[in-house]
Design an enzyme around this catalytic site. Structure first.
Site, PDB file in Angstrom:
ATOM      1  N   GLY A  64      41.766  28.776  35.895  1.00  0.00           N
ATOM      2  CA  GLY A  64      40.298  28.437  35.895  1.00  0.00           C
ATOM      3  C   GLY A  64      39.477  29.050  36.906  1.00  0.00           C
ATOM      4  O   GLY A  64      38.276  29.462  36.772  1.00  0.00           O
ATOM      5  N   THR A  65      40.148  29.228  38.130  1.00  0.00           N
ATOM      6  CA  THR A  65      39.534  29.913  39.340  1.00  0.00           C
ATOM      7  C   THR A  65      39.193  31.214  38.980  1.00  0.00           C
ATOM      8  O   THR A  65      38.040  31.751  39.348  1.00  0.00           O
ATOM      9  CB  THR A  65      40.457  29.746  40.403  1.00  0.00           C
ATOM     10  N   ASN A 102      35.689  16.981  38.953  1.00  0.00           N
ATOM     11  CA  ASN A 102      37.325  16.704  38.948  1.00  0.00           C
ATOM     12  C   ASN A 102      37.578  15.538  39.748  1.00  0.00           C
ATOM     13  O   ASN A 102      38.730  14.909  39.524  1.00  0.00           O
ATOM     14  CB  ASN A 102      38.156  18.010  39.519  1.00  0.00           C
ATOM     15  N   GLN A 161      37.875  20.457  33.596  1.00  0.00           N
ATOM     16  CA  GLN A 161      38.407  18.946  33.539  1.00  0.00           C
ATOM     17  C   GLN A 161      37.852  18.622  32.221  1.00  0.00           C
ATOM     18  O   GLN A 161      38.565  17.469  31.854  1.00  0.00           O
ATOM     19  CB  GLN A 161      37.860  17.964  34.703  1.00  0.00           C
ATOM     20  N   SER A 208      40.980  25.904  31.853  1.00  0.00           N
ATOM     21  CA  SER A 208      42.373  26.107  32.355  1.00  0.00           C
ATOM     22  C   SER A 208      43.417  25.477  31.663  1.00  0.00           C
ATOM     23  O   SER A 208      43.420  24.108  31.313  1.00  0.00           O
ATOM     24  CB  SER A 208      42.288  25.513  34.270  1.00  0.00           C
ATOM     25  N   GLY A 209      44.489  26.121  31.414  1.00  0.00           N
ATOM     26  CA  GLY A 209      45.504  25.786  30.628  1.00  0.00           C
ATOM     27  C   GLY A 209      46.048  24.358  31.090  1.00  0.00           C
ATOM     28  O   GLY A 209      46.487  23.567  30.397  1.00  0.00           O
ATOM     29  N   HIS A 210      46.704  24.334  32.415  1.00  0.00           N
ATOM     30  CA  HIS A 210      47.405  23.445  33.051  1.00  0.00           C
ATOM     31  C   HIS A 210      46.668  21.963  33.012  1.00  0.00           C
ATOM     32  O   HIS A 210      47.430  21.150  33.402  1.00  0.00           O
ATOM     33  CB  HIS A 210      47.906  23.742  34.311  1.00  0.00           C
ATOM     34  N   THR A 222      48.563  43.335  31.322  1.00  0.00           N
ATOM     35  CA  THR A 222      49.358  42.743  30.186  1.00  0.00           C
ATOM     36  C   THR A 222      49.384  41.445  29.995  1.00  0.00           C
ATOM     37  O   THR A 222      49.246  40.562  30.741  1.00  0.00           O
ATOM     38  CB  THR A 222      51.002  43.285  30.583  1.00  0.00           C
ATOM     39  N   CYS A 245      43.348  20.485  45.717  1.00  0.00           N
ATOM     40  CA  CYS A 245      43.260  21.665  46.444  1.00  0.00           C
ATOM     41  C   CYS A 245      42.606  21.283  47.836  1.00  0.00           C
ATOM     42  O   CYS A 245      43.069  22.113  48.746  1.00  0.00           O
ATOM     43  CB  CYS A 245      42.019  22.581  46.021  1.00  0.00           C
TER      44      CYS A 245
HETATM   45  N1  PLP Z   1      37.353  23.823  38.238  1.00  0.00           N
HETATM   46  C1  PLP Z   1      37.748  22.578  38.210  1.00  0.00           C
HETATM   47  C2  PLP Z   1      36.687  21.759  38.051  1.00  0.00           C
HETATM   48  C3  PLP Z   1      39.129  22.180  38.681  1.00  0.00           C
HETATM   49  O1  PLP Z   1      39.403  20.762  38.672  1.00  0.00           O
HETATM   50  C4  PLP Z   1      40.010  23.066  38.809  1.00  0.00           C
HETATM   51  C5  PLP Z   1      41.364  22.713  39.450  1.00  0.00           C
HETATM   52  O2  PLP Z   1      41.576  21.739  39.679  1.00  0.00           O
HETATM   53  C6  PLP Z   1      39.730  24.397  38.910  1.00  0.00           C
HETATM   54  C7  PLP Z   1      38.543  24.702  38.485  1.00  0.00           C
HETATM   55  C8  PLP Z   1      40.680  25.509  39.199  1.00  0.00           C
HETATM   56  O3  PLP Z   1      41.460  25.606  38.097  1.00  0.00           O
HETATM   57  P1  PLP Z   1      42.824  26.558  38.302  1.00  0.00           P
HETATM   58  O4  PLP Z   1      43.609  25.537  38.916  1.00  0.00           O
HETATM   59  O5  PLP Z   1      43.390  26.651  36.948  1.00  0.00           O
HETATM   60  O6  PLP Z   1      42.721  27.837  38.984  1.00  0.00           O
END
Ligand code: PLP
Length: 387
Positions: free
Chosen positions: A71-72, A150, A178, A198-200, A236, A324
């Site tokens: 996601g970042t 989040n 989210q 973001s996949g996770h 890749t 984070c």
């Molecule tokens: N954006 C939001 C709203 C998130 O909650 C998060 C991760 O907690 C991210 C971005 C970042 O995603 P990633 O952990 O896949 O880099």
């Protein structure tokens, strides 16, 4: 001791169906999709199938989906692309409550001379749309506003904001990290030019993300190199994780309505009982539209780190603010922006549920947590963080 995992906004368990789908690509089908031979080349079509599934979740065309690492990366790429699209535009609009993946990137750009506006929220976590309108100007390169927060789960009116940006011809990105898979989403209705996933966060593994980019939008890649992802993101492909994300999106779409209701039921059970059993508690964002899985609760006169530590001794995983920022002693920037009083901010924790959360797990929390709160307030557990 069984783990009760209520920290799904930090990360989620990989779904067993997703894992099964991944295994052949971790074992036998390890080729490079860019290879000339069929062993590798055939995998290209596997990526395209996954791309279709992701696109379907958000009402996009497959060629509008770019696979990224997280996601970042998607968030950074969206903003970086916008400021390169028109180098004369140097103003970025976002909110005070975005994830650091946006906030810290915008701060980084400020150091390079860009200007920014951070839209405030009210006590319920809502944006003031009129104030937003007034910040749009001819210098605005991009507006980036998240679908759902989040920390609190509060949902922003993205379609309304999208319409305003469209009217002014201003690029609009939304961080749907989210929200994807939790609320129905259609990029046409939302009127966004770019969207991050973001996949996770939706039961796929860590290390895979998506940036949706509307067809016809100007786009500048962040990673420069090979021709992968139609030249939009070199490197890749993370084939196994792409397959996983495709499956995770398919499952999310199949179950979205049912899960929304069932998870909201568990969240309501938790909140109602904690309100009945604990004095001086406040649910942040309660009066706003929220994600069904997120509950951010302030317990006055309690230290959240001590509370989380006690919960941890019972196998209960929750968090203070986002993963984070937890671990740092900085109070939550989201709750601060909402004007939550200091004492309540320091006693705030987030529970985030998932499709795997059970009523028994929620009942265990309801049984254990009020006793911990009472003891912490009475001072009998002071110092337990270090124990
Ligand atoms: N954006 C939001 C709203 C998130 O909650 C998060 C991760 O907690 C991210 C971005 C970042 O995603 P990633 O952990 O896949 O880099």
């Amino acid at each position: 001791m069984k783990t009760i995992y209520l920290d799904n906004n930090a990360t989620t368990a990989i779904s067993p169906d997703v894992l099964n789908e991944m295994l052949p690509y971790l074992k036998d089908l390890y080729g490079n999709p860019s290879s000339g031979h069929s062993f590798g080349r055939n995998l290209y079509y596997i990526i395209e199938q996954a791309r279709e599934k992701v696109a379907y979740l958000i009402g996009a065309e497959p060629e509008e989906i770019i696979f990224t690492s997280c996601g970042t990366e998607s968030d950074n790429t969206a903003i970086a692309s916008a400021i390169q699209s028109d180098e004369n535009k140097r103003h970025i609009i976002t909110t005070q409550v975005e994830h650091p993946a946006i906030l810290n990137y915008v701060k980084h750009l400020e150091r390079k001379g860009y200007t920014s506006t951070y839209l405030p929220v009210d006590g319920a976590g809502k944006l003031n749309i009129d104030a937003f309108m007034n910040t749009l100007d001819d210098d605005t390169a991009i507006v980036s506003i998240m679908v759902a927060n989040n920390e609190t789960g509060v949902i922003f009116p993205i379609a309304e904001i999208g319409a305003m940006c469209r009217e002014r011809g201003i690029l609009f990105h939304t961080d749907a990290v989210q929200a994807a898979g939790k609320v129905p989403m259609d990029v046409q209705k939302l009127g966004v030019d770019m969207l991050s996933i973001s996949g996770h966060k939706l039961h796929a593994p860590k290390g895979i993300g998506v940036l949706y980019v509307r067809k016809g939008s100007k786009y500048f890649p962040y990673f420069i190199g090979g021709h992968q992802e139609y030249g939009h993101r070199a490197g890749t492909e993370n084939l196994t994780s792409i397959v996983a994300l495709g499956k995770a999106c398919e499952l999310a779409l199949e179950n979205i309505a049912y899960e929304h209701t069932s998870i909201a039921g568990l969240r309501d059970l938790l909140e109602l009982n904690l309100k009945n059993k604990c004095s001086d508690i406040f649910i942040n964002g309660y009066d706003s539209e929220r994600l069904s899985n997120t509950s951010n609760i302030s317990f006055s006169h309690v230290d959240s780190e001590a509370l989380l530590h006690r919960l941890d001794t019972y196998g209960i995983c929750a968090s203070a603010g986002s993963a984070c920022s937890s671990g740092s002693s900085e109070p939550s920037h989201v709750l601060r922006a909402m004007g939550v009083p200091d004492d309540a901010i320091h006693g705030s924790i987030r529970f985030s549920l998932s499709r795997y959360t059970t009523v028994e797990e929620v009942n265990t929390v309801i049984e254990i947590l009020p006793g911990i709160i009472n003891k912490l307030r009475a001072g009998s557990l002071v110092g337990s963080v270090q124990s």
